[in-house]
Design a protein around this motif. Sequence first.
Motif, PDB file in Angstrom:
ATOM      1  N   HIS A  33      66.864  13.587 -73.614  1.00 49.18           N
ATOM      2  CA  HIS A  33      67.865  14.655 -73.745  1.00 49.18           C
ATOM      3  C   HIS A  33      67.351  15.747 -74.657  1.00 49.18           C
ATOM      4  O   HIS A  33      66.659  15.458 -75.629  1.00 49.18           O
ATOM      5  N   PHE A  34      67.671  16.986 -74.341  1.00 49.93           N
ATOM      6  CA  PHE A  34      67.507  18.106 -75.267  1.00 49.93           C
ATOM      7  C   PHE A  34      68.912  18.642 -75.500  1.00 49.93           C
ATOM      8  O   PHE A  34      69.460  19.315 -74.625  1.00 49.93           O
ATOM      9  N   GLY A  35      69.514  18.347 -76.644  1.00 47.82           N
ATOM     10  CA  GLY A  35      70.916  18.690 -76.841  1.00 47.82           C
ATOM     11  C   GLY A  35      71.733  18.013 -75.755  1.00 47.82           C
ATOM     12  O   GLY A  35      71.615  16.816 -75.548  1.00 47.82           O
ATOM     13  N   GLY A  36      72.518  18.775 -75.030  1.00 52.78           N
ATOM     14  CA  GLY A  36      73.347  18.191 -73.985  1.00 52.78           C
ATOM     15  C   GLY A  36      72.639  18.028 -72.645  1.00 52.78           C
ATOM     16  O   GLY A  36      73.209  17.490 -71.701  1.00 52.78           O
ATOM     17  N   LEU A  37      71.394  18.485 -72.576  1.00 50.68           N
ATOM     18  CA  LEU A  37      70.695  18.487 -71.287  1.00 50.68           C
ATOM     19  C   LEU A  37      69.839  17.227 -71.113  1.00 50.68           C
ATOM     20  O   LEU A  37      69.025  16.920 -71.979  1.00 50.68           O
ATOM     21  N   ALA A  38      70.029  16.538 -69.978  1.00 55.59           N
ATOM     22  CA  ALA A  38      69.165  15.397 -69.675  1.00 55.59           C
ATOM     23  C   ALA A  38      67.961  15.914 -68.882  1.00 55.59           C
ATOM     24  O   ALA A  38      67.995  16.000 -67.665  1.00 55.59           O
ATOM     25  N   ALA A  39      66.889  16.285 -69.584  1.00 54.04           N
ATOM     26  CA  ALA A  39      65.713  16.867 -68.928  1.00 54.04           C
ATOM     27  C   ALA A  39      65.023  15.836 -68.044  1.00 54.04           C
ATOM     28  O   ALA A  39      64.479  16.164 -66.990  1.00 54.04           O
ATOM     29  N   VAL A  40      65.002  14.588 -68.501  1.00 53.37           N
ATOM     30  CA  VAL A  40      64.510  13.453 -67.715  1.00 53.37           C
ATOM     31  C   VAL A  40      65.592  12.386 -67.795  1.00 53.37           C
ATOM     32  O   VAL A  40      66.047  12.042 -68.885  1.00 53.37           O
TER      33      VAL A  40
ATOM     34  N   GLY B 248      58.760  18.871 -57.812  1.00 49.61           N
ATOM     35  CA  GLY B 248      60.168  19.203 -57.986  1.00 49.61           C
ATOM     36  C   GLY B 248      60.280  20.644 -58.419  1.00 49.61           C
ATOM     37  O   GLY B 248      59.315  21.220 -58.919  1.00 49.61           O
ATOM     38  N   PRO B 249      61.472  21.232 -58.224  1.00 47.56           N
ATOM     39  CA  PRO B 249      61.662  22.640 -58.586  1.00 47.56           C
ATOM     40  C   PRO B 249      61.415  22.878 -60.076  1.00 47.56           C
ATOM     41  O   PRO B 249      61.394  21.929 -60.857  1.00 47.56           O
ATOM     42  N   ASN B 250      61.260  24.123 -60.459  1.00 47.88           N
ATOM     43  CA  ASN B 250      61.120  24.481 -61.875  1.00 47.88           C
ATOM     44  C   ASN B 250      62.275  23.908 -62.673  1.00 47.88           C
ATOM     45  O   ASN B 250      63.425  23.985 -62.255  1.00 47.88           O
ATOM     46  N   GLY B 251      61.963  23.316 -63.823  1.00 50.15           N
ATOM     47  CA  GLY B 251      63.000  22.748 -64.675  1.00 50.15           C
ATOM     48  C   GLY B 251      63.419  21.344 -64.286  1.00 50.15           C
ATOM     49  O   GLY B 251      64.347  20.778 -64.871  1.00 50.15           O
ATOM     50  N   ALA B 252      62.750  20.752 -63.302  1.00 53.84           N
ATOM     51  CA  ALA B 252      63.125  19.422 -62.811  1.00 53.84           C
ATOM     52  C   ALA B 252      62.816  18.318 -63.825  1.00 53.84           C
ATOM     53  O   ALA B 252      63.351  17.215 -63.736  1.00 53.84           O
ATOM     54  N   GLY B 253      61.902  18.600 -64.763  1.00 49.10           N
ATOM     55  CA  GLY B 253      61.588  17.588 -65.779  1.00 49.10           C
ATOM     56  C   GLY B 253      60.176  17.034 -65.692  1.00 49.10           C
ATOM     57  O   GLY B 253      59.843  16.060 -66.366  1.00 49.10           O
ATOM     58  N   LYS B 254      59.320  17.665 -64.896  1.00 50.47           N
ATOM     59  CA  LYS B 254      57.954  17.150 -64.683  1.00 50.47           C
ATOM     60  C   LYS B 254      57.119  17.190 -65.970  1.00 50.47           C
ATOM     61  O   LYS B 254      56.520  16.191 -66.358  1.00 50.47           O
ATOM     62  N   THR B 255      57.101  18.347 -66.608  1.00 47.37           N
ATOM     63  CA  THR B 255      56.306  18.460 -67.843  1.00 47.37           C
ATOM     64  C   THR B 255      56.893  17.573 -68.943  1.00 47.37           C
ATOM     65  O   THR B 255      56.147  16.947 -69.701  1.00 47.37           O
ATOM     66  N   THR B 256      58.206  17.501 -69.005  1.00 46.73           N
ATOM     67  CA  THR B 256      58.833  16.605 -69.992  1.00 46.73           C
ATOM     68  C   THR B 256      58.394  15.163 -69.749  1.00 46.73           C
ATOM     69  O   THR B 256      58.105  14.427 -70.693  1.00 46.73           O
ATOM     70  N   CYS B 257      58.319  14.774 -68.485  1.00 48.64           N
ATOM     71  CA  CYS B 257      57.797  13.438 -68.141  1.00 48.64           C
ATOM     72  C   CYS B 257      56.398  13.246 -68.718  1.00 48.64           C
ATOM     73  O   CYS B 257      56.104  12.219 -69.339  1.00 48.64           O
TER      74      CYS B 257
HETATM   75  N1  LIG Z   1      61.442  21.317 -76.034  1.00 49.70           N
HETATM   76  C1  LIG Z   1      62.502  21.589 -75.282  1.00 49.70           C
HETATM   77  N2  LIG Z   1      63.684  21.935 -75.833  1.00 49.70           N
HETATM   78  C2  LIG Z   1      64.759  22.179 -75.067  1.00 49.70           C
HETATM   79  N3  LIG Z   1      64.779  22.107 -73.717  1.00 49.70           N
HETATM   80  C3  LIG Z   1      63.638  21.779 -73.113  1.00 49.70           C
HETATM   81  C4  LIG Z   1      62.431  21.483 -73.841  1.00 49.70           C
HETATM   82  N4  LIG Z   1      61.449  21.185 -72.946  1.00 49.70           N
HETATM   83  C5  LIG Z   1      62.009  21.274 -71.742  1.00 49.70           C
HETATM   84  N5  LIG Z   1      63.302  21.624 -71.816  1.00 49.70           N
HETATM   85  C6  LIG Z   1      64.229  21.785 -70.703  1.00 49.70           C
HETATM   86  O1  LIG Z   1      64.153  20.605 -69.921  1.00 49.70           O
HETATM   87  C7  LIG Z   1      64.210  20.898 -68.531  1.00 49.70           C
HETATM   88  C8  LIG Z   1      62.957  20.354 -67.853  1.00 49.70           C
HETATM   89  O2  LIG Z   1      61.849  21.153 -68.232  1.00 49.70           O
HETATM   90  P1  LIG Z   1      60.368  20.821 -67.781  1.00 49.70           P
HETATM   91  O3  LIG Z   1      60.108  19.382 -68.026  1.00 49.70           O
HETATM   92  O4  LIG Z   1      59.484  21.799 -68.434  1.00 49.70           O
HETATM   93  O5  LIG Z   1      60.468  21.088 -66.217  1.00 49.70           O
HETATM   94  P2  LIG Z   1      59.308  21.292 -65.128  1.00 49.70           P
HETATM   95  O6  LIG Z   1      58.000  20.980 -65.762  1.00 49.70           O
HETATM   96  O7  LIG Z   1      59.673  20.356 -64.017  1.00 49.70           O
HETATM   97  O8  LIG Z   1      59.416  22.729 -64.683  1.00 49.70           O
HETATM   98  C9  LIG Z   1      64.357  22.403 -68.423  1.00 49.70           C
HETATM   99  O9  LIG Z   1      65.731  22.712 -68.278  1.00 49.70           O
HETATM  100  C10 LIG Z   1      63.832  22.919 -69.743  1.00 49.70           C
HETATM  101  O10 LIG Z   1      64.418  24.124 -70.114  1.00 49.70           O
END
Ligand SMILES: Nc1ncnc2c1ncn2[C@@H]1O[C@H](COP(=O)(O)OP(=O)(O)O)[C@@H](O)[C@H]1O
Length: 272
Positions: free
Chosen positions: A29-36, A53-62
Amino acid sequence: MVEERIRSQSESRRVSSALLLETHGLTRHFGGLAAVNRVDLRVAEGEIVGLIGPNGAGKTTCFNLLSGFIRPTAGTIRFDGEDITRLRPHQVVKRGLVRTFQLTTLFQELTGLENVLLGLHLHSRRSLGRALFSRRRFPPDEVARSREVLEFTGLASQADQLARNLPHGHQRVLGIAMALAARPRLLLLDEPVTGMNLDESGRVMALVKTIRDRGVTVLLVEHNMKAVMGTCERIVVLNFGQTLAEGSPAEVSTNAKVIEAYLGAGLAHARG
Ligand SMILES: Nc1ncnc2c1ncn2[C@@H]1O[C@H](COP(=O)(O)OP(=O)(O)O)[C@@H](O)[C@H]1O
Ligand SMILES: [Mg+2]
Protein backbone atom coordinates in the motif's frame (compact mmCIF):
# COMPACT_ATOMS: atom_id res chain seq x y z
CA MET A 1 12.37 -27.12 -0.14
CA VAL A 2 10.03 -26.16 -2.90
CA GLU A 3 9.35 -29.19 -5.04
CA GLU A 4 6.53 -27.69 -6.99
CA ARG A 5 6.66 -27.90 -10.74
CA ILE A 6 5.27 -25.66 -13.41
CA ARG A 7 4.64 -26.87 -16.90
CA SER A 8 6.27 -24.66 -19.47
CA GLN A 9 3.64 -23.74 -22.02
CA SER A 10 5.58 -23.33 -25.18
CA GLU A 11 8.60 -25.58 -24.84
CA SER A 12 7.61 -29.23 -24.90
CA ARG A 13 11.18 -30.47 -24.59
CA ARG A 14 11.34 -28.94 -21.12
CA VAL A 15 8.47 -30.72 -19.45
CA SER A 16 8.89 -29.12 -16.05
CA SER A 17 11.41 -27.35 -13.92
CA ALA A 18 11.83 -26.24 -10.35
CA LEU A 19 10.07 -23.20 -8.98
CA LEU A 20 12.61 -20.40 -8.52
CA LEU A 21 10.44 -17.46 -7.42
CA GLU A 22 7.14 -17.59 -5.61
CA THR A 23 5.14 -14.81 -4.01
CA HIS A 24 2.09 -15.36 -1.84
CA GLY A 25 -0.42 -12.56 -1.38
CA LEU A 26 2.21 -9.95 -2.17
CA THR A 27 0.74 -6.57 -1.23
CA ARG A 28 2.05 -3.02 -1.00
CA HIS A 29 0.00 0.00 0.00
CA PHE A 30 0.99 3.61 -0.57
CA GLY A 31 -1.35 5.50 1.76
CA GLY A 32 -4.80 4.36 0.71
CA LEU A 33 -3.65 2.94 -2.61
CA ALA A 34 -2.99 -0.79 -3.04
CA ALA A 35 -0.25 -0.53 -5.69
CA VAL A 36 0.29 -4.30 -5.52
CA ASN A 37 -2.64 -6.28 -4.21
CA ARG A 38 -2.42 -9.97 -3.21
CA VAL A 39 -0.28 -11.08 -6.11
CA ASP A 40 0.74 -14.74 -6.36
CA LEU A 41 3.61 -14.83 -8.81
CA ARG A 42 5.44 -18.01 -9.76
CA VAL A 43 8.49 -18.26 -11.98
CA ALA A 44 10.08 -21.61 -12.79
CA GLU A 45 13.80 -22.00 -13.37
CA GLY A 46 14.65 -21.43 -17.05
CA GLU A 47 11.51 -19.52 -18.00
CA ILE A 48 11.18 -16.12 -19.63
CA VAL A 49 8.09 -14.64 -18.00
CA GLY A 50 6.52 -11.34 -18.99
CA LEU A 51 4.86 -9.05 -16.46
CA ILE A 52 2.61 -6.61 -18.31
CA GLY A 53 -0.23 -4.23 -17.62
CA PRO A 54 -1.31 -0.63 -18.16
CA ASN A 55 0.65 2.27 -16.65
CA GLY A 56 0.23 2.31 -12.89
CA ALA A 57 -0.70 -1.39 -12.74
CA GLY A 58 2.01 -2.07 -10.15
CA LYS A 59 4.77 -3.68 -12.26
CA THR A 60 7.65 -1.53 -11.04
CA THR A 61 6.37 -1.74 -7.47
CA CYS A 62 6.48 -5.53 -7.85
CA PHE A 63 10.12 -5.30 -8.94
CA ASN A 64 10.89 -2.94 -6.04
CA LEU A 65 9.37 -5.47 -3.65
CA LEU A 66 11.13 -8.50 -5.16
CA SER A 67 14.50 -6.78 -5.11
CA GLY A 68 14.16 -5.57 -1.50
CA PHE A 69 14.02 -1.85 -2.32
CA ILE A 70 10.70 -1.54 -0.54
CA ARG A 71 8.98 -3.77 2.04
CA PRO A 72 5.63 -5.42 1.42
CA THR A 73 2.62 -4.40 3.48
CA ALA A 74 1.64 -8.09 3.46
CA GLY A 75 2.60 -11.35 1.79
CA THR A 76 5.76 -13.34 1.30
CA ILE A 77 8.49 -13.73 -1.30
CA ARG A 78 10.38 -17.03 -1.65
CA PHE A 79 13.43 -17.42 -3.84
CA ASP A 80 14.84 -20.87 -4.44
CA GLY A 81 12.91 -22.11 -1.42
CA GLU A 82 14.17 -19.40 0.94
CA ASP A 83 11.98 -16.69 2.46
CA ILE A 84 13.57 -13.43 1.27
CA THR A 85 10.63 -11.15 2.14
CA ARG A 86 12.58 -9.02 4.63
CA LEU A 87 16.03 -9.03 3.03
CA ARG A 88 17.84 -5.86 1.99
CA PRO A 89 18.71 -5.20 -1.68
CA HIS A 90 22.36 -6.33 -1.49
CA GLN A 91 21.32 -9.52 0.34
CA VAL A 92 18.79 -10.25 -2.41
CA VAL A 93 21.44 -9.67 -5.10
CA LYS A 94 23.82 -11.99 -3.27
CA ARG A 95 21.26 -14.81 -3.61
CA GLY A 96 21.09 -14.26 -7.35
CA LEU A 97 18.01 -12.10 -7.80
CA VAL A 98 19.19 -9.05 -9.74
CA ARG A 99 17.22 -6.23 -11.34
CA THR A 100 17.78 -3.54 -13.89
CA PHE A 101 15.97 -0.23 -13.63
CA GLN A 102 13.29 1.30 -15.83
CA LEU A 103 15.46 4.36 -16.37
CA THR A 104 19.13 4.13 -16.97
CA THR A 105 20.96 4.30 -13.68
CA LEU A 106 24.51 4.05 -14.89
CA PHE A 107 27.50 5.83 -13.46
CA GLN A 108 27.51 8.39 -16.27
CA GLU A 109 31.05 9.63 -15.66
CA LEU A 110 32.57 6.13 -15.70
CA THR A 111 33.42 4.00 -18.72
CA GLY A 112 31.47 0.97 -19.92
CA LEU A 113 34.07 -1.34 -18.43
CA GLU A 114 34.04 0.47 -15.08
CA ASN A 115 30.25 0.28 -14.90
CA VAL A 116 30.35 -3.48 -15.43
CA LEU A 117 33.15 -3.82 -12.88
CA LEU A 118 30.92 -2.09 -10.36
CA GLY A 119 28.17 -4.54 -11.26
CA LEU A 120 30.41 -7.27 -9.83
CA HIS A 121 30.09 -5.54 -6.47
CA LEU A 122 26.32 -5.00 -6.36
CA HIS A 123 25.97 -7.78 -3.78
CA SER A 124 27.56 -5.69 -1.05
CA ARG A 125 27.21 -2.02 -0.24
CA ARG A 126 30.64 -1.91 1.38
CA SER A 127 32.21 -3.71 -1.54
CA LEU A 128 30.49 -1.33 -3.98
CA GLY A 129 31.73 1.68 -2.02
CA ARG A 130 35.28 0.34 -1.98
CA ALA A 131 35.09 -0.49 -5.68
CA LEU A 132 33.91 3.04 -6.50
CA PHE A 133 36.66 4.55 -4.38
CA SER A 134 39.51 2.50 -5.85
CA ARG A 135 38.19 2.09 -9.34
CA ARG A 136 41.54 2.56 -11.07
CA ARG A 137 42.87 -0.59 -9.38
CA PHE A 138 40.47 -3.39 -10.15
CA PRO A 139 41.96 -6.90 -9.87
CA PRO A 140 42.81 -8.54 -13.24
CA ASP A 141 40.31 -11.39 -12.79
CA GLU A 142 37.49 -8.85 -12.30
CA VAL A 143 38.58 -6.93 -15.38
CA ALA A 144 38.66 -10.16 -17.40
CA ARG A 145 35.22 -11.18 -16.18
CA SER A 146 33.81 -7.74 -17.00
CA ARG A 147 35.32 -7.79 -20.48
CA GLU A 148 33.63 -11.17 -21.03
CA VAL A 149 30.27 -9.66 -20.06
CA LEU A 150 30.85 -6.70 -22.40
CA GLU A 151 31.75 -9.12 -25.19
CA PHE A 152 28.66 -11.22 -24.54
CA THR A 153 26.37 -8.18 -24.61
CA GLY A 154 27.97 -6.79 -27.77
CA LEU A 155 29.53 -3.79 -26.03
CA ALA A 156 33.21 -4.78 -26.25
CA SER A 157 34.08 -1.89 -28.56
CA GLN A 158 32.48 0.57 -26.11
CA ALA A 159 34.46 -0.60 -23.07
CA ASP A 160 36.46 2.63 -22.76
CA GLN A 161 33.71 5.11 -23.64
CA LEU A 162 32.13 7.14 -20.86
CA ALA A 163 28.60 5.86 -20.23
CA ARG A 164 27.17 9.33 -20.89
CA ASN A 165 28.61 9.32 -24.42
CA LEU A 166 26.95 6.05 -25.40
CA PRO A 167 23.78 6.10 -27.51
CA HIS A 168 20.58 5.48 -25.53
CA GLY A 169 20.24 1.88 -26.74
CA HIS A 170 23.78 1.02 -25.69
CA GLN A 171 23.26 2.63 -22.29
CA ARG A 172 20.29 0.36 -21.72
CA VAL A 173 22.31 -2.70 -22.72
CA LEU A 174 25.10 -1.56 -20.42
CA GLY A 175 22.54 -1.58 -17.60
CA ILE A 176 21.83 -5.23 -18.44
CA ALA A 177 25.57 -5.94 -18.57
CA MET A 178 25.97 -4.47 -15.06
CA ALA A 179 23.23 -6.72 -13.78
CA LEU A 180 24.78 -9.76 -15.49
CA ALA A 181 28.11 -9.01 -13.81
CA ALA A 182 26.38 -9.64 -10.48
CA ARG A 183 25.81 -13.26 -11.63
CA PRO A 184 22.01 -13.44 -11.51
CA ARG A 185 20.00 -16.65 -11.36
CA LEU A 186 16.87 -14.58 -11.89
CA LEU A 187 17.17 -11.36 -13.87
CA LEU A 188 14.43 -8.74 -13.51
CA LEU A 189 14.33 -6.48 -16.55
CA ASP A 190 12.23 -3.31 -16.28
CA GLU A 191 11.31 -2.01 -19.74
CA PRO A 192 14.55 -2.98 -21.48
CA VAL A 193 13.46 -1.93 -24.98
CA THR A 194 11.21 1.04 -24.25
CA GLY A 195 12.33 3.97 -26.39
CA MET A 196 14.35 1.79 -28.77
CA ASN A 197 13.86 1.48 -32.50
CA LEU A 198 12.87 -1.84 -34.09
CA ASP A 199 16.45 -2.82 -34.80
CA GLU A 200 17.71 -2.12 -31.29
CA SER A 201 14.77 -3.77 -29.58
CA GLY A 202 15.18 -6.86 -31.79
CA ARG A 203 18.80 -7.15 -30.72
CA VAL A 204 17.99 -6.72 -27.04
CA MET A 205 15.25 -9.33 -27.14
CA ALA A 206 17.62 -11.74 -28.88
CA LEU A 207 20.10 -11.01 -26.08
CA VAL A 208 17.42 -11.81 -23.49
CA LYS A 209 16.90 -15.22 -25.10
CA THR A 210 20.65 -15.87 -25.13
CA ILE A 211 20.85 -14.89 -21.46
CA ARG A 212 18.14 -17.44 -20.67
CA ASP A 213 19.83 -20.10 -22.80
CA ARG A 214 22.95 -19.58 -20.67
CA GLY A 215 20.91 -20.59 -17.63
CA VAL A 216 19.50 -17.31 -16.28
CA THR A 217 15.76 -17.14 -15.62
CA VAL A 218 14.14 -13.89 -16.78
CA LEU A 219 11.19 -11.87 -15.51
CA LEU A 220 10.48 -9.03 -17.91
CA VAL A 221 8.37 -5.87 -17.66
CA GLU A 222 7.86 -4.30 -21.05
CA HIS A 223 5.28 -2.16 -22.85
CA ASN A 224 6.40 -3.16 -26.31
CA MET A 225 3.94 -5.98 -27.00
CA LYS A 226 5.81 -7.24 -30.05
CA ALA A 227 8.88 -7.76 -27.87
CA VAL A 228 6.90 -9.37 -25.05
CA MET A 229 4.87 -11.69 -27.27
CA GLY A 230 7.90 -12.76 -29.26
CA THR A 231 10.13 -13.48 -26.27
CA CYS A 232 8.09 -14.62 -23.28
CA GLU A 233 6.81 -18.15 -22.79
CA ARG A 234 4.34 -17.12 -20.14
CA ILE A 235 2.77 -13.78 -19.38
CA VAL A 236 1.22 -12.39 -16.20
CA VAL A 237 -1.06 -9.38 -16.62
CA LEU A 238 -1.46 -6.91 -13.76
CA ASN A 239 -4.23 -4.35 -13.53
CA PHE A 240 -4.80 -2.03 -10.55
CA GLY A 241 -2.26 -4.06 -8.58
CA GLN A 242 -4.00 -7.39 -9.12
CA THR A 243 -3.42 -10.32 -11.43
CA LEU A 244 -5.90 -9.96 -14.27
CA ALA A 245 -4.81 -12.91 -16.41
CA GLU A 246 -2.00 -15.38 -16.88
CA GLY A 247 -1.04 -17.70 -19.71
CA SER A 248 0.80 -18.14 -22.98
CA PRO A 249 1.22 -15.10 -25.27
CA ALA A 250 -1.60 -16.44 -27.46
CA GLU A 251 -3.94 -16.91 -24.50
CA VAL A 252 -3.22 -13.52 -22.98
CA SER A 253 -3.42 -11.53 -26.20
CA THR A 254 -6.87 -12.91 -27.00
CA ASN A 255 -8.19 -12.56 -23.44
CA ALA A 256 -11.16 -10.17 -23.43
CA LYS A 257 -10.34 -8.78 -19.97
CA VAL A 258 -6.78 -8.01 -21.05
CA ILE A 259 -7.85 -6.27 -24.23
CA GLU A 260 -10.37 -4.23 -22.29
CA ALA A 261 -7.82 -3.22 -19.62
CA TYR A 262 -5.42 -1.92 -22.24
CA LEU A 263 -8.09 -0.14 -24.25
CA GLY A 264 -9.68 1.19 -21.06
CA ALA A 265 -6.38 2.74 -20.04
CA GLY A 266 -6.03 4.34 -23.44
CA LEU A 267 -2.96 2.26 -24.18
CA ALA A 268 -4.17 0.59 -27.35
CA HIS A 269 -1.22 2.08 -29.19
CA ALA A 270 1.20 0.24 -26.89
CA ARG A 271 -0.11 -3.11 -28.13
CA GLY A 272 1.20 -2.72 -31.63
N1 LIG B 1 6.74 5.51 -3.89
C1 LIG B 1 5.45 5.65 -4.19
N2 LIG B 1 4.64 6.44 -3.44
C2 LIG B 1 3.34 6.55 -3.73
N3 LIG B 1 2.71 5.92 -4.75
C3 LIG B 1 3.46 5.14 -5.53
C4 LIG B 1 4.87 4.94 -5.30
N4 LIG B 1 5.34 4.09 -6.26
C5 LIG B 1 4.30 3.78 -7.02
N5 LIG B 1 3.18 4.39 -6.61
C6 LIG B 1 1.85 4.25 -7.20
O1 LIG B 1 1.57 2.87 -7.29
C7 LIG B 1 0.89 2.55 -8.50
C8 LIG B 1 1.71 1.53 -9.28
O2 LIG B 1 2.87 2.16 -9.79
P1 LIG B 1 3.99 1.37 -10.58
O3 LIG B 1 4.34 0.15 -9.82
O4 LIG B 1 5.07 2.32 -10.88
O5 LIG B 1 3.19 0.97 -11.90
P2 LIG B 1 3.74 0.45 -13.32
O6 LIG B 1 5.20 0.17 -13.19
O7 LIG B 1 2.92 -0.77 -13.61
O8 LIG B 1 3.44 1.55 -14.30
C9 LIG B 1 0.71 3.87 -9.23
O9 LIG B 1 -0.59 4.36 -8.94
C10 LIG B 1 1.77 4.77 -8.64
O10 LIG B 1 1.41 6.11 -8.68
MG1 LIG C 1 6.89 0.94 -14.30
